[in-house]
Design a protein around this motif. Structure first.
Motif, PDB file in Angstrom:
ATOM      1  N   LEU A  72       0.855  -1.191   0.000  1.00  0.00           N
ATOM      2  CA  LEU A  72       0.000   0.000   0.000  1.00  0.00           C
ATOM      3  C   LEU A  72       0.892   1.242   0.000  1.00  0.00           C
ATOM      4  N   ASP A  73       1.398   1.560  -1.195  1.00  0.00           N
ATOM      5  CA  ASP A  73       2.397   2.616  -1.351  1.00  0.00           C
ATOM      6  C   ASP A  73       1.819   3.978  -1.730  1.00  0.00           C
ATOM      7  N   GLY A  74       0.500   4.105  -1.755  1.00  0.00           N
ATOM      8  CA  GLY A  74      -0.121   5.385  -2.088  1.00  0.00           C
ATOM      9  C   GLY A  74      -0.472   5.546  -3.552  1.00  0.00           C
ATOM     10  N   HIS A  75       0.059   4.698  -4.425  1.00  0.00           N
ATOM     11  CA  HIS A  75      -0.199   4.837  -5.862  1.00  0.00           C
ATOM     12  C   HIS A  75      -1.522   4.218  -6.302  1.00  0.00           C
ATOM     13  N   ASP A  76      -2.082   3.340  -5.496  1.00  0.00           N
ATOM     14  CA  ASP A  76      -3.348   2.707  -5.887  1.00  0.00           C
ATOM     15  C   ASP A  76      -4.464   3.725  -6.073  1.00  0.00           C
ATOM     16  N   LYS A  77      -4.465   4.777  -5.283  1.00  0.00           N
ATOM     17  CA  LYS A  77      -5.536   5.773  -5.350  1.00  0.00           C
ATOM     18  C   LYS A  77      -5.567   6.534  -6.670  1.00  0.00           C
ATOM     19  N   GLU A  78      -4.444   6.622  -7.352  1.00  0.00           N
ATOM     20  CA  GLU A  78      -4.383   7.359  -8.622  1.00  0.00           C
ATOM     21  C   GLU A  78      -4.364   6.424  -9.837  1.00  0.00           C
ATOM     22  N   ALA A  79      -4.453   5.139  -9.595  1.00  0.00           N
ATOM     23  CA  ALA A  79      -4.286   4.136 -10.657  1.00  0.00           C
ATOM     24  C   ALA A  79      -5.605   3.715 -11.297  1.00  0.00           C
ATOM     25  N   ILE A  80      -5.440   3.168 -12.501  1.00  0.00           N
ATOM     26  CA  ILE A  80      -6.489   2.373 -13.129  1.00  0.00           C
ATOM     27  C   ILE A  80      -6.136   0.932 -12.790  1.00  0.00           C
ATOM     28  N   HIS A  81      -7.086   0.228 -12.222  1.00  0.00           N
ATOM     29  CA  HIS A  81      -6.858  -1.167 -11.842  1.00  0.00           C
ATOM     30  C   HIS A  81      -7.479  -2.073 -12.891  1.00  0.00           C
ATOM     31  N   GLN A  82      -6.662  -2.961 -13.398  1.00  0.00           N
ATOM     32  CA  GLN A  82      -7.086  -3.940 -14.392  1.00  0.00           C
ATOM     33  C   GLN A  82      -7.227  -5.260 -13.648  1.00  0.00           C
ATOM     34  N   PHE A  83      -8.362  -5.937 -13.843  1.00  0.00           N
ATOM     35  CA  PHE A  83      -8.532  -7.193 -13.135  1.00  0.00           C
ATOM     36  C   PHE A  83      -9.517  -8.101 -13.870  1.00  0.00           C
ATOM     37  N   LEU A  84      -9.399  -9.379 -13.567  1.00  0.00           N
ATOM     38  CA  LEU A  84     -10.270 -10.386 -14.150  1.00  0.00           C
ATOM     39  C   LEU A  84     -10.756 -11.289 -13.030  1.00  0.00           C
ATOM     40  N   ARG A  85     -12.059 -11.531 -13.016  1.00  0.00           N
ATOM     41  CA  ARG A  85     -12.655 -12.434 -12.029  1.00  0.00           C
ATOM     42  C   ARG A  85     -13.088 -13.721 -12.712  1.00  0.00           C
ATOM     43  N   LYS A  86     -12.912 -14.812 -12.007  1.00  0.00           N
ATOM     44  CA  LYS A  86     -13.366 -16.127 -12.456  1.00  0.00           C
ATOM     45  C   LYS A  86     -14.155 -16.719 -11.299  1.00  0.00           C
ATOM     46  N   ASP A  87     -15.402 -17.021 -11.534  1.00  0.00           N
ATOM     47  CA  ASP A  87     -16.281 -17.516 -10.475  1.00  0.00           C
ATOM     48  C   ASP A  87     -16.274 -16.585  -9.263  1.00  0.00           C
ATOM     49  N   GLY A  88     -16.232 -15.279  -9.529  1.00  0.00           N
ATOM     50  CA  GLY A  88     -16.294 -14.276  -8.477  1.00  0.00           C
ATOM     51  C   GLY A  88     -14.982 -13.972  -7.778  1.00  0.00           C
ATOM     52  N   VAL A  89     -13.908 -14.674  -8.141  1.00  0.00           N
ATOM     53  CA  VAL A  89     -12.606 -14.496  -7.493  1.00  0.00           C
ATOM     54  C   VAL A  89     -11.652 -13.784  -8.454  1.00  0.00           C
ATOM     55  N   VAL A  90     -10.951 -12.759  -7.974  1.00  0.00           N
ATOM     56  CA  VAL A  90      -9.955 -12.077  -8.801  1.00  0.00           C
ATOM     57  C   VAL A  90      -8.792 -13.038  -9.021  1.00  0.00           C
ATOM     58  N   VAL A  91      -8.510 -13.347 -10.311  1.00  0.00           N
ATOM     59  CA  VAL A  91      -7.449 -14.310 -10.637  1.00  0.00           C
ATOM     60  C   VAL A  91      -6.258 -13.657 -11.338  1.00  0.00           C
ATOM     61  N   ALA A  92      -6.410 -12.394 -11.734  1.00  0.00           N
ATOM     62  CA  ALA A  92      -5.307 -11.670 -12.372  1.00  0.00           C
ATOM     63  C   ALA A  92      -5.581 -10.187 -12.226  1.00  0.00           C
ATOM     64  N   CYS A  93      -4.502  -9.416 -12.044  1.00  0.00           N
ATOM     65  CA  CYS A  93      -4.674  -7.967 -11.940  1.00  0.00           C
ATOM     66  C   CYS A  93      -3.363  -7.249 -12.212  1.00  0.00           C
ATOM     67  N   SER A  94      -3.493  -5.970 -12.522  1.00  0.00           N
ATOM     68  CA  SER A  94      -2.342  -5.091 -12.664  1.00  0.00           C
ATOM     69  C   SER A  94      -2.781  -3.677 -12.333  1.00  0.00           C
ATOM     70  N   ARG A  95      -1.801  -2.786 -12.248  1.00  0.00           N
ATOM     71  CA  ARG A  95      -2.052  -1.389 -11.895  1.00  0.00           C
ATOM     72  C   ARG A  95      -1.418  -0.508 -12.954  1.00  0.00           C
ATOM     73  N   LEU A  96      -2.217   0.370 -13.559  1.00  0.00           N
ATOM     74  CA  LEU A  96      -1.753   1.259 -14.612  1.00  0.00           C
ATOM     75  C   LEU A  96      -1.642   2.678 -14.067  1.00  0.00           C
ATOM     76  N   LEU A  97      -0.495   3.292 -14.317  1.00  0.00           N
ATOM     77  CA  LEU A  97      -0.239   4.633 -13.794  1.00  0.00           C
ATOM     78  C   LEU A  97       0.169   5.591 -14.897  1.00  0.00           C
ATOM     79  N   LYS A  98      -0.231   6.836 -14.737  1.00  0.00           N
ATOM     80  CA  LYS A  98       0.160   7.893 -15.667  1.00  0.00           C
ATOM     81  C   LYS A  98       1.540   8.429 -15.284  1.00  0.00           C
ATOM     82  N   PRO A  99       2.186   9.144 -16.206  1.00  0.00           N
ATOM     83  CA  PRO A  99       3.503   9.724 -15.903  1.00  0.00           C
ATOM     84  C   PRO A  99       3.440  10.613 -14.660  1.00  0.00           C
ATOM     85  N   GLY A 100       4.536  10.574 -13.901  1.00  0.00           N
ATOM     86  CA  GLY A 100       4.628  11.389 -12.705  1.00  0.00           C
ATOM     87  C   GLY A 100       4.133  10.685 -11.464  1.00  0.00           C
TER      88      GLY A 100
END
Length: 150
Positions: A38-66
Motif C-alpha cells: 500500500l504505497d499510495g499509488h493505488d488511489k491514482e491508478a487504473i486497476h485492471q482485473f479479471l474475475r473467475k467464479d467471483g474471485v480475482v485471478v489476475a490484476c495489474s495497476r496502470l499509472l500515468k507519468p509522474g
C-alpha cells in the motif's frame, strides 16, 4: 473473458478486496517478500482485473507519468498460481497496453520487471533499459516499451 479497467474510486469494496488479496497471496506469501504494497499509488491508478467464479485471478495497476515513473507504467502484475500457463498473463498485458495506447495515447510504457520474467516481457515488446537491481530483495530490470510512430 475480458479484463475490467476501473479507477480506484470506481472499485467496489469486493473488487478492491479481491485485488489486494491476490497481491498479498502472490507477492507476500508465495514470494516470501515483506514489502509495503500500500504505497499510495493505488488511489491514482487504473486497476485492471479479471474475475473467475467471483474471485480475482489476475490484476495489474496502470499509472500515468509522474506517479511512479516519468513515463506511463504497468505494475503489480499478478496472476493466481492456478491460472498460470494459460496465456492469461499475455492477455492481461496486451489488454493493458491497448488501454494505455487508446485511452491515454501512451507512447512509452515502463515497467520494473522481476528478473525471472525478462523473457516474458521481451516477447511482449519490452526491452531492458537498466542494469539488474534489487527491489524489495528481488532482482529486477527496468524495461521499456516504445510505440513506433507511423
Amino acid at each position: 473473458m475480458k479484463f475490467e479497467f476501473k479507477h480506484f474510486s470506481e472499485l467496489t469494496n469486493e473488487e478492491l478486496y479481491g485485488i489486494m488479496q491476490l497481491r498479498a497471496e502472490v507477492f507476500v506469501v508465495e514470494q516470501n517478500c515483506v514489502y509495503n504494497d500500500l504505497d499510495g499509488h493505488d488511489k491514482e491508478a487504473i486497476h485492471q482485473f479479471l474475475r473467475k467464479d467471483g474471485v480475482v485471478v489476475a490484476c495489474s495497476r496502470l499509472l500515468k507519468p509522474g506517479s511512479r515513473f516519468s513515463d506511463y507504467s504497468i505494475g503489480r502484475v499478478v496472476v493466481k498460481e492456478s491460472e498460470r500457463g494459460t496465456g492469461l498473463g499475455i492477455q492481461m498485458m496486451e489488454e493493458a497496453k491497448d488501454f494505455m495506447l487508446k485511452e491515454w495515447n501512451a507512447e512509452k510504457i515502463k515497467i520494473s520487471a522481476q528478473k525471472y520474467l525478462q523473457k516474458f516481457y521481451e516477447e511482449l515488446g519490452f526491452v531492458v533499459i537498466t542494469e539488474e537491481y534489487l527491489e524489495d530483495g528481488i532482482p529486477h530490470f527496468g524495461m521499456l516499451l516504445e510505440y513506433k510512430k507511423q
